[in-house]
Write an enzyme that holds these catalytic residues in place. Structure first.
Site: not given
Ligand code: SAJ
Length: 441
Positions: A222, A276
């Protein structure tokens, strides 16, 4: 109760399931187990959460498709009850623990909630109960602090008087129910037989792989899956800075790099927020921080944490090149939640940007269609601003009235933190456009 008897009860949906922690993870998991026919008892220490569940309403705003309806259904059917009273968990044969597991400003994990939940549960749980931790924790926590606390409070012994498992949540605000059902899960058991019982349990709600393993492996998977994403994003951010410095368009560079087989460069941006990603890298590093010279994870976190400050640099440069005094300028921030189309502001990069701009003496206004405090008419909100900063790519921002915005702004400057707008189109509309990764300014 023997493990086989417990497994039979779970197969027959006769086992009563307790859920500790009615949050983003606990509420959906309680609702879906109740939906498939289990009797579920949800426990929280916050009365407003308990009241909200009792009223059949999810306490979170934002778009959680189907959650409110499902909650109302299972609560009115009497299959999900919520209470402040831990004693109610003495009726449960299975207890899922889904409490917050934050890290503090010094990147130290603070497991107060988990420790307290383990203490309260240990004092009331019945012999033969299966305790499953869904919260994301540092590897070693469940077989360490959690097991020790449960044994001390119950007077029992793991694998004799109770069983212990780890099944880390994989949820994302905005997709809580769908993720829960569709994403594969790792089932770590205190024995292989316990892992098999976890599979019997989660098969009722998860239509994806249930991978059996031990407790530490489940904790590692995780934290690593999120540290991996954190690292990918940090790489994209560092490349964006290089492209800016060399006058290249980092978004076009990324597109072409990803044409190479096996490449999957993530999106550079204004920062990495949420509940996360920013913390899970530190949760992973914590247990080995004094044993290993970790260099990559701290560097990844430093790069991603620095991106809101890079946005400050871009704002200052835009103002200076427009011959505006930085100090007396007004900045309009578009987007305050940590991610698009959701209202969750935890670890929001926009909060860091806003605080730093205010510290530098600039005036700051914020708009966000999802965050109550910043909702309202966008044009009105940004009127008189000298620069517009896009921090979150909300769908609402795809159809903006640019003519009204341009006339409302004092100066037509845009700083794009998410590669959200088309630079050519913005310049044709008469804006001076800057963006993360955009080397052409
Ligand atoms: N972000 C970037 N660049 C990227 C992707 C995200 O700057 O390429 C930023 C987003 O703007 C945000 C942060 O990172 O501020 C997190 O974004 P996220 O898409 O990872 O969203 P989270 O935090 O909800 O991540 C969750 C996580 N899922 C779990 O913990 C079960 C992550 O592992 C997943 O990959 C993500 O959701 C998803 O895309 O489902």
């Amino acid at each position: 109760m023997q493990l086989l008897e417990l497994q039979r009860k779970i197969s027959a949906r006769e086992a009563v399931i307790g859920v500790v922690g009615l949050g983003y993870v606990g509420i959906p998991v309680a609702a879906v187990f109740a939906q498939v026919g289990f009797r579920v008892i949800g426990v929280d220490i916050q009365s407003e959460r308990v009241e909200s569940v009792r009223a059949g309403q999810s306490p979170f705003g934002g778009k959680e498709p189907g959650l409110d309806r499902l909650l109302a259904e299972v609560v009115s059917a009497g299959r999900l009850q919520a209470t402040l009273d831990y004693q109610a968990l003495s009726q449960a044969q299975v207890v899922l623990v889904a409490v917050e597991t934050p890290v503090d400003s010094h990147q130290i994990p603070r497991f107060r909630a988990l420790r307290s939940a383990s203490q309260s549960l240990g004092a009331v749980m019945r012999p033969g109960v299966l305790v499953v931790v869904e919260s994301t924790v540092s590897p070693g926590t469940v077989d360490g602090m959690v097991r020790e606390t449960l044994e001390r409070e119950s007077g029992g012994k793991v694998n004799v008087d109770f069983w212990l498992g780890v099944c880390p949540e994989r949820v994302m605000p905005g997709k809580l129910l769908s993720n829960l059902k569709s994403m594969s899960r790792v089932c770590g058991g205190s024995t292989p037989e316990v892992a098999a019982v976890l599979k019997t349990l989660y098969q009722w709600v998860v239509q994806a792989d249930l991978d059996l393993t031990d407790i530490v492996t489940a904790e590692l998977v995780k934290t690593i899956e999120n540290a991996y994403r954190d690292t990918q994003i940090a790489f994209a951010n560092e490349i964006a800075l290089i492209c800016e410095a060399l006058g290249a368009d980092g978004w076009r560079v990324r597109e072409l790099v990803n044409k190479s087989p096996g490449r999957n460069m993530h999106l550079p941006g204004a920062g990495v927020g949420g509940h996360c990603i920013p913390k899970d890298s530190w949760l992973l590093a914590y247990p080995v921080r004094e044993k290993l010279p970790l260099r990559l994870i701290p560097a990844v976190r430093a790069i991603n944490d620095d991106m809101p400050y890079h946005m400050v640099h871009l704002v200052k440069r835009a103002l200076e090149l427009a011959e505006l005094s930085v100090k007396n300028s007004r900045v309009a921030i578009l987007g305050y939640s940590y991610r698009e189309d959701c209202d969750d502001v935890r670890n929001s990069p926009s909060a860091v940007l806003r605080e730093e701009l205010l510290r530098l003496g600039l005036e700051v206004v914020v708009h966000d269609p999802w965050v109550t405090e910043f909702q309202g008419d966008l044009v009105e909100r940004i009127t008189g601003s000298d620069v517009l900063v896009l921090m979150v790519g909300h769908s609402d921002y795809q159809t903006l009235e640019w003519d009204k915005i341009k006339s409302a702004l004092h100066t037509p400057l845009i700083v794009d933190g998410r590669g959200f707008f088309d630079p050519k189109q913005m310049r044709e509309l008469g804006f001076v456009y800057y963006g993360v990764g955009r080397g052409k300014g």
